[in-house]
Design a protein around this motif. Structure first.
Motif, PDB file in Angstrom:
ATOM      1  N   ALA B 147     -51.446   8.159 -10.712  1.00  0.00           N
ATOM      2  CA  ALA B 147     -51.417   9.541 -11.348  1.00  0.00           C
ATOM      3  C   ALA B 147     -50.213  10.138 -11.054  1.00  0.00           C
ATOM      4  O   ALA B 147     -49.183   9.615 -10.497  1.00  0.00           O
ATOM      5  CB  ALA B 147     -52.393  10.562 -10.178  1.00  0.00           C
ATOM      6  N   LYS B 148     -49.856  11.108 -12.212  1.00  0.00           N
ATOM      7  CA  LYS B 148     -48.521  11.656 -12.312  1.00  0.00           C
ATOM      8  C   LYS B 148     -48.366  12.661 -11.052  1.00  0.00           C
ATOM      9  O   LYS B 148     -47.152  12.974 -10.639  1.00  0.00           O
ATOM     10  CB  LYS B 148     -48.264  12.349 -13.570  1.00  0.00           C
ATOM     11  N   ALA B 149     -49.606  13.380 -10.669  1.00  0.00           N
ATOM     12  CA  ALA B 149     -49.297  14.261  -9.680  1.00  0.00           C
ATOM     13  C   ALA B 149     -50.499  14.047  -8.605  1.00  0.00           C
ATOM     14  O   ALA B 149     -51.656  13.580  -8.986  1.00  0.00           O
ATOM     15  CB  ALA B 149     -49.202  15.615 -10.181  1.00  0.00           C
ATOM     16  N   ILE B 150     -50.516  14.364  -7.414  1.00  0.00           N
ATOM     17  CA  ILE B 150     -51.179  14.322  -6.328  1.00  0.00           C
ATOM     18  C   ILE B 150     -51.687  15.488  -5.505  1.00  0.00           C
ATOM     19  O   ILE B 150     -50.353  16.269  -5.204  1.00  0.00           O
ATOM     20  CB  ILE B 150     -51.036  13.194  -5.439  1.00  0.00           C
ATOM     21  N   VAL B 311     -41.961  16.020  -1.458  1.00  0.00           N
ATOM     22  CA  VAL B 311     -41.983  14.889  -2.649  1.00  0.00           C
ATOM     23  C   VAL B 311     -42.175  15.439  -3.840  1.00  0.00           C
ATOM     24  O   VAL B 311     -43.327  16.050  -3.867  1.00  0.00           O
ATOM     25  CB  VAL B 311     -43.168  13.839  -2.146  1.00  0.00           C
ATOM     26  N   PRO B 312     -41.461  15.394  -4.985  1.00  0.00           N
ATOM     27  CA  PRO B 312     -41.864  16.074  -6.068  1.00  0.00           C
ATOM     28  C   PRO B 312     -43.095  15.662  -6.635  1.00  0.00           C
ATOM     29  O   PRO B 312     -43.408  14.417  -6.757  1.00  0.00           O
ATOM     30  CB  PRO B 312     -40.652  15.632  -7.103  1.00  0.00           C
ATOM     31  N   GLY B 313     -44.058  16.416  -7.325  1.00  0.00           N
ATOM     32  CA  GLY B 313     -45.327  15.934  -7.830  1.00  0.00           C
ATOM     33  C   GLY B 313     -46.464  15.767  -6.748  1.00  0.00           C
ATOM     34  O   GLY B 313     -47.579  15.363  -7.097  1.00  0.00           O
ATOM     35  N   LEU B 314     -46.001  15.954  -5.479  1.00  0.00           N
ATOM     36  CA  LEU B 314     -47.098  15.950  -4.436  1.00  0.00           C
ATOM     37  C   LEU B 314     -47.248  17.361  -3.627  1.00  0.00           C
ATOM     38  O   LEU B 314     -46.394  18.110  -3.280  1.00  0.00           O
ATOM     39  CB  LEU B 314     -46.759  14.938  -3.028  1.00  0.00           C
ATOM     40  N   TYR B 315     -48.208  17.790  -4.018  1.00  0.00           N
ATOM     41  CA  TYR B 315     -48.841  19.181  -3.405  1.00  0.00           C
ATOM     42  C   TYR B 315     -49.926  19.010  -2.191  1.00  0.00           C
ATOM     43  O   TYR B 315     -50.613  17.890  -2.111  1.00  0.00           O
ATOM     44  CB  TYR B 315     -49.320  19.814  -4.571  1.00  0.00           C
ATOM     45  N   ALA B 341     -49.217  24.881 -10.711  1.00  0.00           N
ATOM     46  CA  ALA B 341     -47.717  24.051 -10.545  1.00  0.00           C
ATOM     47  C   ALA B 341     -47.827  22.685 -11.223  1.00  0.00           C
ATOM     48  O   ALA B 341     -47.000  22.055 -11.593  1.00  0.00           O
ATOM     49  CB  ALA B 341     -47.579  23.982  -9.068  1.00  0.00           C
ATOM     50  N   VAL B 342     -48.923  21.879 -10.790  1.00  0.00           N
ATOM     51  CA  VAL B 342     -49.254  20.470 -11.475  1.00  0.00           C
ATOM     52  C   VAL B 342     -49.099  20.587 -12.937  1.00  0.00           C
ATOM     53  O   VAL B 342     -48.436  19.803 -13.487  1.00  0.00           O
ATOM     54  CB  VAL B 342     -50.368  20.039 -11.159  1.00  0.00           C
ATOM     55  N   ASP B 343     -49.746  21.571 -13.550  1.00  0.00           N
ATOM     56  CA  ASP B 343     -49.629  21.489 -15.187  1.00  0.00           C
ATOM     57  C   ASP B 343     -48.161  21.963 -15.507  1.00  0.00           C
ATOM     58  O   ASP B 343     -47.722  21.238 -16.467  1.00  0.00           O
ATOM     59  CB  ASP B 343     -50.631  22.795 -15.557  1.00  0.00           C
ATOM     60  N   LYS B 344     -47.587  22.717 -14.794  1.00  0.00           N
ATOM     61  CA  LYS B 344     -46.124  22.874 -15.233  1.00  0.00           C
ATOM     62  C   LYS B 344     -45.286  21.728 -14.906  1.00  0.00           C
ATOM     63  O   LYS B 344     -44.354  21.232 -15.587  1.00  0.00           O
ATOM     64  CB  LYS B 344     -45.457  23.974 -14.289  1.00  0.00           C
ATOM     65  N   PHE B 345     -45.403  20.964 -13.581  1.00  0.00           N
ATOM     66  CA  PHE B 345     -45.084  19.742 -13.633  1.00  0.00           C
ATOM     67  C   PHE B 345     -44.983  18.675 -14.622  1.00  0.00           C
ATOM     68  O   PHE B 345     -44.107  17.828 -14.919  1.00  0.00           O
ATOM     69  CB  PHE B 345     -45.297  19.209 -11.934  1.00  0.00           C
ATOM     70  N   ILE B 346     -46.248  18.455 -15.103  1.00  0.00           N
ATOM     71  CA  ILE B 346     -46.722  17.642 -16.054  1.00  0.00           C
ATOM     72  C   ILE B 346     -46.131  17.685 -17.393  1.00  0.00           C
ATOM     73  O   ILE B 346     -45.356  17.170 -18.034  1.00  0.00           O
ATOM     74  CB  ILE B 346     -47.947  16.871 -15.868  1.00  0.00           C
ATOM     75  N   HIS B 347     -46.407  19.212 -17.625  1.00  0.00           N
ATOM     76  CA  HIS B 347     -46.142  19.518 -19.060  1.00  0.00           C
ATOM     77  C   HIS B 347     -44.962  20.306 -19.378  1.00  0.00           C
ATOM     78  O   HIS B 347     -44.659  20.851 -20.416  1.00  0.00           O
ATOM     79  CB  HIS B 347     -47.454  20.210 -19.705  1.00  0.00           C
ATOM     80  N   GLY B 348     -44.446  20.804 -18.059  1.00  0.00           N
ATOM     81  CA  GLY B 348     -43.165  21.486 -18.298  1.00  0.00           C
ATOM     82  C   GLY B 348     -43.558  22.939 -18.687  1.00  0.00           C
ATOM     83  O   GLY B 348     -42.750  23.706 -19.455  1.00  0.00           O
ATOM     84  N   ARG B 349     -45.074  23.177 -18.644  1.00  0.00           N
ATOM     85  CA  ARG B 349     -45.412  24.679 -18.843  1.00  0.00           C
ATOM     86  C   ARG B 349     -44.874  25.677 -18.063  1.00  0.00           C
ATOM     87  O   ARG B 349     -44.931  25.500 -16.830  1.00  0.00           O
ATOM     88  CB  ARG B 349     -46.634  24.624 -19.309  1.00  0.00           C
TER      89      ARG B 349
END
Lengths: 216, 357
Positions: B147-150, B311-315, B341-349
Motif C-alpha cells: 500500500a502507498k499509505a497505511i 513515518v511519511p504515509g503512516l497514520y 490526509a491520505v488522499d492528499k499524500f497520494i494525490h497531492g490534493r
C-alpha cells in the motif's frame, strides 16, 4: 496423485516466467523413503516441472553418502535451493523436513531470490554479513501451520545467500523431535544461532542483527 | 481449489481443521489441499492505495472516506467483536444513531457503508509491517499486501503488563499462537487465558492435541460470539473457570503451571505444560509494528494534526493516541482526518470532495 493442483501450477508458471537465471533444487531422500520423504521429492518434482529454468537432482541419502557429505546434509528429507546452470553455487540454503503449509511459499520465495541474485537485505545487515570472518549457522524451527514462520526462514535464507560464511536451515520441528528436544523448542519460529544464541518469533532485521552480533 | 482454501476468515480455517484426528492428517491435508496457504501471494503482493489496520469506528470511518475518494482501500480486521466498540453491549450516545444499539451492530453499519463505496474488508490478523519498503508492506496471516499509505486503527485493548514468568518462559511453554505451537503439547494439559473470540478459537484448536484445556476466563462472562461460547462450553476436554486472575506462570526451564486466583478465593497453582495467553487490557496495540515507529512511554503513537506519524504515509487514529477521549465518535472523526490526509499524500490534493459545495 498430484500434490499441486492445476490452479496452483498456473500461478507458479506465471511466477516462474520471471526467472532470469537457472536454479537447481537438490533433494535427499532414501530408498525406504522416510516420513514425508516421498512427498518432499514429489513436491520438488512437480515444482521443477513448471519451468525450464529449474533443474532437480534427487539423491539417496544412503547410497550417495559422499554427495550428502559434499553438501553437508545430515538428515532427510533435505531440500537445497541453489544457483544452477554452468556455474552452480550452493549458498547454504537448506530445508530439513517437508516444506508444506506456510513453508511452501518459502521454497518459492527462495527460488525467486536465487534466480534474481539479490537478497534484498538492508544496508546495515549487508555490511555486517560482508565483514564476517567466521561461520554462522542458523537453524529456524517451524511448523507448517505457523503463519509467522516463513518470515524467519526467509530472513535466514537471505543471510545465507548474502554471505558464504552463513548457512541457514529450516527445520520442521515435528519431524525432527530429537532436535526440538535438543534445542528445547516448544514454540515456533525459534531461531538457533551457532548452537547457543536463540531468538523467539519472526523478528525484524535490526533485532536479528543484534542477536547475530552476540553469536559472531 | 486453493483460492477457496486460502482461509479468508480466521475462524473458518480453525473450523476446517476441527475434524482432524492428528498431526499427520493435518500435514497430509496441508500437502494435498492447503499449499495455497502460502501460495496466495505468489502472483505478487496485492496492491492497494491504502490499507487500514483495524476495522472499528476509526478504521471503518476512514475507509468510508478513502473509498469514496476512489482510493483502493483494504481494511484488515480480526473480527467484529475484537475491539472495544465491538464488545460494547449497548451504545446510545453515537450521534445520529439514537440506539440503544449493540456496538458490533454499529460497527457493522459503518463497514457496510464503507463497502458501498468500494472498500474491501478482510478478516485476518496483521502479523507485521515493513515500513522501509516502497510501497509499504503489510503482512497478514494469510497474505501479503502493498500500500502507498497505511492507517493504523488497532485500538487500545492490548495488555499492559506481562505476568511474572511470562517473558522468561516464552517459547518454553508460553505461547501466543496455538496454531503454530499446539503440536508441542500433544497429550499434555494446557491453560488458555482469555475471554474473547481469539482465546476460544485457539482453545478449540488445542483440543486436537492437548489432553485437557483449562480455559481461564478473567471476567465473570465471555466477551465472544455465542456460537463459540456454546461450542467451547460443551467440549468434553475443556474445563472452564470464570472470573480467574492469572498471577504468575510457574516453571524453572519450562512451564510447570499457572498461579491463579479466583474472585474472592485463594491462590492456587494449576499444573499445566503450556500457557496460551490471550489477555486484553487498555494498552495501545502496536506489537505488529515491531519497533519501527516510536511510541511514547505509555505505549501510544504520536501524530501531527493530520494524524500522520513520524513515518511519511503512516497514520494512526483513535485509541492508539493517548491524547484522546476514548469514544467511538472521536475515533471516527480521527479516521476522517487521516483519510483526507491520505488522499492528499497520494494525490497531492488539497481538499476532499464535499457534498455541500
Amino acid at each position: 496423485m498430484a500434490l499441486l493442483q492445476e490452479a496452483d501450477r498456473k500461478v507458479l508458471k506465471e511466477k516462474f516466467a520471471e526467472l532470469k537465471n537457472p536454479v537447481k533444487m537438490v533433494v535427499f531422500t532414501q530408498e525406504m523413503e522416510c516420513q514425508y520423504c516421498k512427498e518432499t521429492r514429489q513436491l520438488a518434482e512437480e515444482v521443477a516441472e513448471l519451468s525450464d529454468m529449474i533443474t532437480l537432482e534427487v539423491y539417496d541419502f544412503v547410497k550417495h553418502q559422499e554427495i550428502a557429505e559434499e553438501y553437508n546434509v545430515d538428515k532427510i528429507p533435505a531440500t537445497i535451493i541453489m544457483t544452477g546452470g554452468d556455474d552452480p553455487k550452493d549458498y547454504g540454503i537448506r530445508f530439513y523436513g517437508i516444506p508444506s503449509g506456510y513453508e511452501f511459499s518459502s521454497i518459492i520465495e527462495d527460488i525467486m531470490m536465487v534466480a534474481g541474485g539479490e537478497t534484498g537485505l538492508g544496508a546495515e545487515m549487508k555490511a555486517w554479513a560482508a565483514a564476517l570472518d567466521k561461520p554462522v549457522h542458523l537453524q529456524v524451527f517451524v511448523t507448517p501451520t505457523c503463519p509467522y514462520c516463513p518470515r524467519a526462514v526467509l530472513m535466514g535464507h537471505q543471510l545465507a545467500m548474502e554471505s558464504d560464511m552463513i548457512t541457514a536451515d529450516m527445520v520442521e520441528a515435528i519431524e525432527f523431535p530429537h532436535l526440538s528436544n535438543k534445542y528445547a523448542v516448544q514454540g515456533v519460529p525459534r531461531t538457533v544461532i551457532n548452537e547457543t544464541i536463540h531468538m523467539e518469533g519472526a523478528a525484524p532485521e535490526p533485532m536479528l542483527l543484534a542477536k547475530l552480533k552476540q553469536a559472531a | 481449489m486453493f483460492r477457496e482454501l486460502q482461509f479468508p476468515k480466521h475462524q473458518s480455517y480453525l473450523r476446517d481443521w476441527s475434524n482432524l484426528e492428528d498431526w499427520t492428517n493435518l500435514k497430509k491435508m496441508n500437502l494435498n489441499m492447503d499449499l495455497g496457504m502460502g501460495l496466495s501471494n505468489l502472483g505478487g503482493p496485492k496492491e492497494y492505495d491504502v490499507i487500514i489496520v483495524g476495522g472499528g469506528p476509526g478504521g471503518a470511518s476512514a475507509a468510508i472516506y478513502t473509498a469514496r475518494a476512489d482510493l483502493r482501500t483494504l481494511v484488515i480486521d480480526k473480527g467484529l467483536t475484537a475491539g472495544a466498540l465491538g464488545i460494547t453491549a449497548k451504545i446510545s450516545n453515537y450521534p445520529g444513531v439514537p440506539g440503544p444499539i449493540a456496538g458490533a451492530d454499529l460497527v457493522e453499519i459503518m463497514r457496510r457503508q464503507a463497502e458501498s463505496f468500494g472498500a474491501e474488508f478482510l478478516t485476518d490478523k496483521v502479523v507485521g509491517v515493513d515500513l522501509s519498503s516502497h510501497p509499504k508492506m503489510v503482512m497478514a496471516g494469510t497474505d501479503t499486501f502493498h500500500a502507498k499509505a497505511i492507517i493504523l486503527a488497532t485500538g487500545s485493548m492490548g495488555r499492559t503488563n506481562t505476568v511474572k514468568g511470562e517473558a522468561e518462559l516464552l517459547g518454553r511453554g508460553v505461547s501466543y499462537c496455538a496454531t503454530c505451537d499446539g503440536a508441542f503439547f500433544r497429550d499434555k494439559p494446557v491453560a488458555v487465558i482469555g475471554n474473547n473470540d481469539e482465546a476460544i478459537e485457539e482453545a478449540l484448536f488445542l483440543t486436537k492435541f492437548a489432553s485437557r484445556i483449562h480455559l481461564l476466563v478473567p471476567t465473570p462472562a465471555f466477551k465472544a460470539r455465542q456460537v463459540l461460547t456454546d461450542e467451547i462450553t460443551h467440549h468434553p476436554n475443556v474445563t472452564i473457570q470464570m472470573g480467574v486472575r492469572l498471577k504468575e506462570i510457574v516453571g524453572e526451564d519450562q512451564v510447570e503451571g499457572v498461579r491463579i486466583q479466583p474472585r474472592g478465593g485463594e491462590e492456587t497453582v494449576l499444573p499445566v505444560n503450556g500457557a496460551f495467553v490471550y489477555l486484553q487490557g487498555g494498552q495501545p496495540i502496536t506489537d505488529y509494528l515491531m519497533g519501527q515507529v516510536e511510541t511514547t512511554e505509555a505505549g501510544c503513537l504520536s501524530v501531527d494534526a493530520e494524524m500522520q506519524t513520524s513515518v511519511p504515509g503512516l497514520y494512526a487514529i483513535g485509541d492508539l493516541l493517548c491524547s484522546h477521549i476514548k469514544q467511538a465518535v472521536v475515533a471516527a472523526a480521527d479516521g476522517v482526518i487521516a483519510a483526507v490526509a491520505v488522499d492528499k499524500f497520494i494525490h497531492g490534493r488539497n481538499k476532499i470532495q464535499t457534498d455541500w459545495k
